[in-house]
Design a protein around this motif. Structure first.
Motif, PDB file in Angstrom:
ATOM      1  N   VAL A  74      23.709  68.398  58.209  1.00  0.00           N
ATOM      2  CA  VAL A  74      22.725  68.646  59.251  1.00  0.00           C
ATOM      3  C   VAL A  74      21.827  69.788  58.781  1.00  0.00           C
ATOM      4  O   VAL A  74      22.303  70.722  58.133  1.00  0.00           O
ATOM      5  N   THR A 121      18.151  62.544  65.389  1.00  0.00           N
ATOM      6  CA  THR A 121      19.240  61.791  64.781  1.00  0.00           C
ATOM      7  C   THR A 121      18.959  60.307  65.003  1.00  0.00           C
ATOM      8  O   THR A 121      18.015  59.940  65.695  1.00  0.00           O
ATOM      9  N   ASP A 161      20.137  65.842  62.354  1.00  0.00           N
ATOM     10  CA  ASP A 161      21.494  65.399  62.061  1.00  0.00           C
ATOM     11  C   ASP A 161      21.531  64.167  61.167  1.00  0.00           C
ATOM     12  O   ASP A 161      20.767  63.231  61.359  1.00  0.00           O
ATOM     13  N   ILE A 200      28.203  71.434  62.181  1.00  0.00           N
ATOM     14  CA  ILE A 200      27.081  71.824  63.041  1.00  0.00           C
ATOM     15  C   ILE A 200      27.226  73.288  63.444  1.00  0.00           C
ATOM     16  O   ILE A 200      26.268  74.064  63.362  1.00  0.00           O
TER      17      ILE A 200
END
Length: 94
Positions: free
Chosen positions: A17, A35, A69, A77
Motif C-alpha cells: 500500500v 483500491t 491499496d 497498512i
C-alpha cells in the motif's frame, strides 16, 4: 499534533500500500481510499478503520491520508501509516 508537510510510505506493488499524508486545512481526519472495487466493497470500511485507529493512536489531527491499496494486510497498512506520519513529523523538527 499537526503536520505541515507531505510524506509517503510504501509502494504500489502487489500486497502493499502507498500511504501519503498531508495537512488538512479544513480540519479533521480525511481518508481517501483507492483500491479495486471488489476490495473496497468487502474491506473498505475495515481499511478506513485501521487508518483512523493508527492516526488517533499517534495523536495526529487535521490530516488527509491518501491510501492506494494493492491488497495489503492490516499490519502493513498500520506500518505504512505510522511511517508516513513519523516522516511528516520528523521533517518539522529539522
Amino acid at each position: 499534533m499537526k503536520i505541515s508537510t507531505t510524506a509517503k510510505a510504501g509502494a504500489l506493488e502487489s500486497n502493499d500500500v502507498l500511504v501519503t499524508v498531508m495537512p488538512n486545512d479544513q480540519g479533521g481526519v480525511q481518508i481517501q481510499l483507492e483500491t479495486k472495487r471488489v476490495i473496497f466493497k468487502q474491506f473498505g470500511k475495515q481499511i478506513e478503520e485501521v487508518v483512523r485507529d493508527k492516526v488517533a493512536e499517534m495523536g495526529v489531527d487535521n490530516v488527509i491520508v491518501k491510501v492506494q491499496d494493492k491488497g495489503a494486510l492490516d499490519y502493513t497498512i498500520r506500518a505504512r501509516v505510522q511511517t508516513a506520519l513519523e516522516r511528516a513529523l520528523a521533517s518539522e523538527m529539522c
